[in-house]
Design a protein around this motif. Structure first.
Motif, PDB file in Angstrom:
ATOM      1  N   PRO A   1       9.963 -17.617   8.957  1.00 14.38           N
ATOM      2  CA  PRO A   1       9.836 -16.539   7.965  1.00 14.38           C
ATOM      3  C   PRO A   1      11.175 -16.235   7.294  1.00 14.38           C
ATOM      4  N   LEU A   2      11.157 -16.061   6.004  1.00 12.00           N
ATOM      5  CA  LEU A   2      12.359 -15.693   5.275  1.00 12.00           C
ATOM      6  C   LEU A   2      12.631 -14.200   5.432  1.00 12.00           C
ATOM      7  N   ASP A   3      13.903 -13.861   5.374  1.00 19.23           N
ATOM      8  CA  ASP A   3      14.301 -12.457   5.404  1.00 19.23           C
ATOM      9  C   ASP A   3      13.874 -11.802   4.093  1.00 19.23           C
ATOM     10  N   PRO A   4      13.229 -10.637   4.130  1.00 20.43           N
ATOM     11  CA  PRO A   4      12.855  -9.963   2.884  1.00 20.43           C
ATOM     12  C   PRO A   4      14.025  -9.768   1.935  1.00 20.43           C
ATOM     13  N   ARG A   5      15.251  -9.646   2.508  1.00 23.93           N
ATOM     14  CA  ARG A   5      16.409  -9.486   1.640  1.00 23.93           C
ATOM     15  C   ARG A   5      16.666 -10.749   0.816  1.00 23.93           C
ATOM     16  N   GLN A   6      16.246 -11.898   1.336  1.00 22.47           N
ATOM     17  CA  GLN A   6      16.379 -13.133   0.569  1.00 22.47           C
ATOM     18  C   GLN A   6      15.487 -13.109  -0.671  1.00 22.47           C
ATOM     19  N   MET A   7      14.327 -12.477  -0.538  1.00 23.31           N
ATOM     20  CA  MET A   7      13.430 -12.356  -1.682  1.00 23.31           C
ATOM     21  C   MET A   7      14.062 -11.506  -2.774  1.00 23.31           C
ATOM     22  N   GLU A   8      14.674 -10.430  -2.354  1.00 24.81           N
ATOM     23  CA  GLU A   8      15.316  -9.556  -3.332  1.00 24.81           C
ATOM     24  C   GLU A   8      16.479 -10.267  -4.010  1.00 24.81           C
ATOM     25  N   ARG A   9      17.238 -11.044  -3.236  1.00 27.26           N
ATOM     26  CA  ARG A   9      18.355 -11.784  -3.819  1.00 27.26           C
ATOM     27  C   ARG A   9      17.848 -12.864  -4.785  1.00 27.26           C
ATOM     28  N   ALA A  10      16.737 -13.507  -4.441  1.00 26.04           N
ATOM     29  CA  ALA A  10      16.173 -14.533  -5.323  1.00 26.04           C
ATOM     30  C   ALA A  10      15.700 -13.911  -6.633  1.00 26.04           C
ATOM     31  N   LYS A  11      15.086 -12.734  -6.531  1.00 22.73           N
ATOM     32  CA  LYS A  11      14.638 -12.041  -7.746  1.00 22.73           C
ATOM     33  C   LYS A  11      15.821 -11.621  -8.605  1.00 22.73           C
ATOM     34  N   THR A  12      16.870 -11.101  -7.956  1.00 27.97           N
ATOM     35  CA  THR A  12      18.065 -10.689  -8.694  1.00 27.97           C
ATOM     36  C   THR A  12      18.739 -11.888  -9.356  1.00 27.97           C
ATOM     37  N   ALA A  13      18.768 -13.011  -8.647  1.00 32.10           N
ATOM     38  CA  ALA A  13      19.366 -14.227  -9.215  1.00 32.10           C
ATOM     39  C   ALA A  13      18.578 -14.699 -10.431  1.00 32.10           C
ATOM     40  N   LEU A  14      17.262 -14.588 -10.374  1.00 30.83           N
ATOM     41  CA  LEU A  14      16.427 -14.985 -11.510  1.00 30.83           C
ATOM     42  C   LEU A  14      16.723 -14.110 -12.724  1.00 30.83           C
ATOM     43  N   ILE A  15      16.737 -12.800 -12.541  1.00 31.11           N
ATOM     44  CA  ILE A  15      16.991 -11.900 -13.657  1.00 31.11           C
ATOM     45  C   ILE A  15      18.405 -12.087 -14.198  1.00 31.11           C
ATOM     46  N   THR A  16      19.365 -12.319 -13.298  1.00 31.44           N
ATOM     47  CA  THR A  16      20.742 -12.577 -13.738  1.00 31.44           C
ATOM     48  C   THR A  16      20.803 -13.826 -14.606  1.00 31.44           C
TER      49      THR A  16
ATOM     50  N   LEU B   1       4.965 -10.328   1.641  1.00 30.09           N
ATOM     51  CA  LEU B   1       4.790  -9.141   0.819  1.00 30.09           C
ATOM     52  C   LEU B   1       6.028  -8.920  -0.056  1.00 30.09           C
ATOM     53  N   SER B   2       7.208  -9.134   0.521  1.00 31.05           N
ATOM     54  CA  SER B   2       8.445  -8.978  -0.248  1.00 31.05           C
ATOM     55  C   SER B   2       8.496  -9.971  -1.401  1.00 31.05           C
ATOM     56  N   TRP B   3       7.993 -11.179  -1.172  1.00 35.18           N
ATOM     57  CA  TRP B   3       7.943 -12.190  -2.238  1.00 35.18           C
ATOM     58  C   TRP B   3       7.018 -11.751  -3.363  1.00 35.18           C
ATOM     59  N   LEU B   4       5.857 -11.214  -3.010  1.00 36.02           N
ATOM     60  CA  LEU B   4       4.909 -10.740  -4.020  1.00 36.02           C
ATOM     61  C   LEU B   4       5.516  -9.610  -4.852  1.00 36.02           C
ATOM     62  N   ILE B   5       6.174  -8.679  -4.176  1.00 34.45           N
ATOM     63  CA  ILE B   5       6.776  -7.548  -4.893  1.00 34.45           C
ATOM     64  C   ILE B   5       7.944  -8.013  -5.754  1.00 34.45           C
ATOM     65  N   ALA B   6       8.749  -8.951  -5.240  1.00 36.87           N
ATOM     66  CA  ALA B   6       9.871  -9.471  -6.020  1.00 36.87           C
ATOM     67  C   ALA B   6       9.372 -10.156  -7.293  1.00 36.87           C
ATOM     68  N   THR B   7       8.297 -10.925  -7.166  1.00 37.24           N
ATOM     69  CA  THR B   7       7.712 -11.588  -8.331  1.00 37.24           C
ATOM     70  C   THR B   7       7.181 -10.567  -9.316  1.00 37.24           C
ATOM     71  N   MET B   8       6.559  -9.518  -8.809  1.00 41.47           N
ATOM     72  CA  MET B   8       6.022  -8.474  -9.670  1.00 41.47           C
ATOM     73  C   MET B   8       7.141  -7.752 -10.409  1.00 41.47           C
ATOM     74  N   ARG B   9       8.241  -7.483  -9.741  1.00 44.18           N
ATOM     75  CA  ARG B   9       9.349  -6.776 -10.384  1.00 44.18           C
ATOM     76  C   ARG B   9      10.000  -7.640 -11.464  1.00 44.18           C
ATOM     77  N   ALA B  10      10.117  -8.926 -11.203  1.00 40.25           N
ATOM     78  CA  ALA B  10      10.654  -9.822 -12.232  1.00 40.25           C
ATOM     79  C   ALA B  10       9.734  -9.834 -13.453  1.00 40.25           C
ATOM     80  N   THR B  11       8.426  -9.822 -13.203  1.00 39.60           N
ATOM     81  CA  THR B  11       7.451  -9.778 -14.285  1.00 39.60           C
ATOM     82  C   THR B  11       7.583  -8.483 -15.084  1.00 39.60           C
TER      83      THR B  11
END
Length: 524
Positions: free
Chosen positions: A229-244, A294-304
């Motif tokens: 399992p990935l750390d939920p914080r990794q999901m947030e970092r991946a989302k931030t990297a995408l937006i950056t 769940l963190s991945w789903l929310i990260a994707t939603m926030r990027a959207t």
């Protein structure tokens, strides 16, 4: 590029990002021969050959094409301007073009300047007119201009040449041909490229697609139950990297978010569909790692939501709704709770940046956003009356409802349904509809908005038959000049319930409704 209209002959529409067939529903009866979408031309062998032969590419755009078309110019385009002005006024409605002109005007308050955007008839009408400009351009160029190639796709001209002077001459020929039809070039959209013929927008879209691919690749293990399992914080970092990365693309290429946000939403939707298909095929069993998924789903939603907040349009509102729907489906398949996703959707709805308070957001976009959110949420997390007021308008009393448009009133009917907390809003909307239908100014035979208001009221499943019968009897007498019985009015209501622009059944089939709305037109 060929400009002859023809039947689709069973050819499906395509996803503009993934270029995959979408054949279940057709968005149009027509397409362009050779290249049904402009991107196909720019990716073709023909385009590569033109780039090899020519040093310059000039792009020109007809300014406000449909809005600027003078309907009588269809006669000029088919028979010549001088002949039409001299002879045709004496033979009104006796030629194909005059009949077509009359039909187009009748659908637009008898206006001669501008034609409706959307109907297939408008596309054919515009193509007939613009092809007459094409003929004039070819005739003028044959009189002495040198080596070049000119292509047109709807209202865009592409001119290839080895000389900037020749580009200027050809631009003048195109400008004069359009001016004869009361059309003009958009000065702000003129663009001259030197080889390689790659625009900043094309580069931006490529980089945006790559950034989204990286996000999904870095988080791909989320759908593998055997992976750690990935750390939920990794999901947030991946989302931030995408937006950056999206911000970097915008700055480095000088391209606004609006130029690629809709495309990015399409790519995200495609990636989510691929994820759903993979899960359906492999049918994995998830026993742990629910928080990371769940963190991945929310990260994707926030990027959207970030992308949508940069580009509020009817098209992007439909894509936002489709992505929301896909994420909810994936939550079920991944064994995740819906509640956090619903909260994120509701937070997005109430975020000013998402369009609820923005002055530049049109009513259709607002209605799309609010209605799709309402259909996705459960009653535990639900829209409230102040959400309706923010996105649609105030309708607390019948006097408030008088300021609402046709579509705003219909949206209130759709949202209120038979829910008790919206009872006062529903009463206000119903009273206003009844007031408009019973007024002396109600003209459904000549005003499309009036006709739609009546048919939507009849088709709406949330009213008692008695209310519909009363209005039908009134309209039958005042408009048709004859009375009808309660039984006859009831039969009219039953027989006419299918005549509606609103998908009243979408509350149980949102995914299907969104799939139909998402289809790309034959040209855009």
């Amino acid at each position: 590029m060929e400009n002859t209209k023809r039947s689709n002959e069973g050819q499906p529409d395509e996803d503009p990002a993934g270029f995959r067939d979408q054949s279940l529903w057709a968005s149009t009866y027509f397409s362009y021969r050779d290249y049904s979408l402009s991107h196909k031309f720019f990716e073709s062998e023909e385009f590569l050959e033109l780039e090899r032969r020519y040093s310059f590419l000039m792009k020109l755009d007809i300014s406000r094409c449909f809005d600027s078309i003078y309907t009588h110019s269809i006669e000029w385009s088919m028979r010549g301007k001088d002949f039409s002005k001299e002879h045709l006024p004496k033979r009104k409605d006796q030629t194909f073009e005059s009949s077509f002109d009359s039909a187009i005007r009748h659908g637009n308050w008898n206006e001669t300047h501008g034609i409706l955007v959307g109907p297939e008839s408008s596309r054919i009408f515009a193509e007939i007119i613009i092809q007459s400009a094409d003929r004039a351009i070819l005739s003028s160029i044959d009189d002495g201009i040198g080596a070049h190639v000119i292509k047109r796709y709807v209202d865009d001209y592409y001119v290839f040449s080895n000389s900037s002077e020749e580009l200027n001459r050809i631009e003048g020929v195109i400008r004069r041909a359009l001016l004869d039809l009361n059309l003009h070039l958009n000065e702000h959209k003129k663009e001259i490229l030197t080889r390689p013929f790659v625009s900043k927008v094309s580069v931006a879209r490529h980089d945006v697609a790559s950034a989204i691919d990286v996000f999904f690749a870095d988080t791909a293990s989320i759908t593998d139950p055997a992976a750690a399992p990935l750390d939920p914080r990794q999901m947030e970092r991946a989302k931030t990297a995408l937006i950056t990365q999206l911000r970097r693309v915008s700055v480095e290429l000088g391209t606004s978010y609006e130029r690629f946000a809709s495309f990015a939403l399409t790519v995200i939707k495609r990636k989510l569909e691929e994820t759903r298909s993979a899960i359906d095929e492999k049918k994995p069993k998830f026993t742990n790692g629910h928080l990371a998924r769940l963190s991945w789903l929310i990260a994707t939603m926030r990027a959207t939501q970030f992308l949508y907040s940069m580009d509020h349009r009817a098209t992007t509102s439909v894509k936002l709704a489709a992505i929301y729907s896909l994420l909810m489906q994936l939550a079920t398949k991944l064994g995740c709770a819906r509640a956090p996703l619903e909260r994120q959707i509701l937070d997005g709805l109430r975020d000013a940046a998402m369009g609820g308070l923005a002055d530049d957001v049109d009513e259709v976009t607002r209605i799309n956003h609010l209605c799709s959110v309402d259909l996705l949420l459960t009653e535990d997390r639900r829209i409230e009356a102040n959400d309706i007021e923010r996105y649609i308008g105030k309708a607390t009393t019948p006097n408030d409802a008088r300021t609402l448009s046709l579509f705003q009133l219909v949206a209130i009917l759709f949202l209120c349904r038979k829910r008790e907390r919206f009872a006062s809003l529903l009463r206000s909307a119903v009273e206003e509809i009844e007031r408009r239908v019973l007024s002396n100014t109600f003209r459904p035979l000549s005003d499309a908005a009036h006709a739609i208001l009546l048919t939507e009221f009849i088709a709406c499943p949330y009213f008692e038959a008695k209310a519909k019968v009363t209005l039908i009897k009134h309209c039958h007498e005042t408009i048709l000049g004859s009375t009808c019985s309660n039984k006859e009015a009831h039969e009219i209501a039953m027989d006419s319930s299918w005549i509606t622009f609103t998908d009243w059944s979408s509350s149980t089939d949102l995914a299907t409704m969104l799939a139909r709305k998402e289809l790309t037109p034959a040209y855009e």
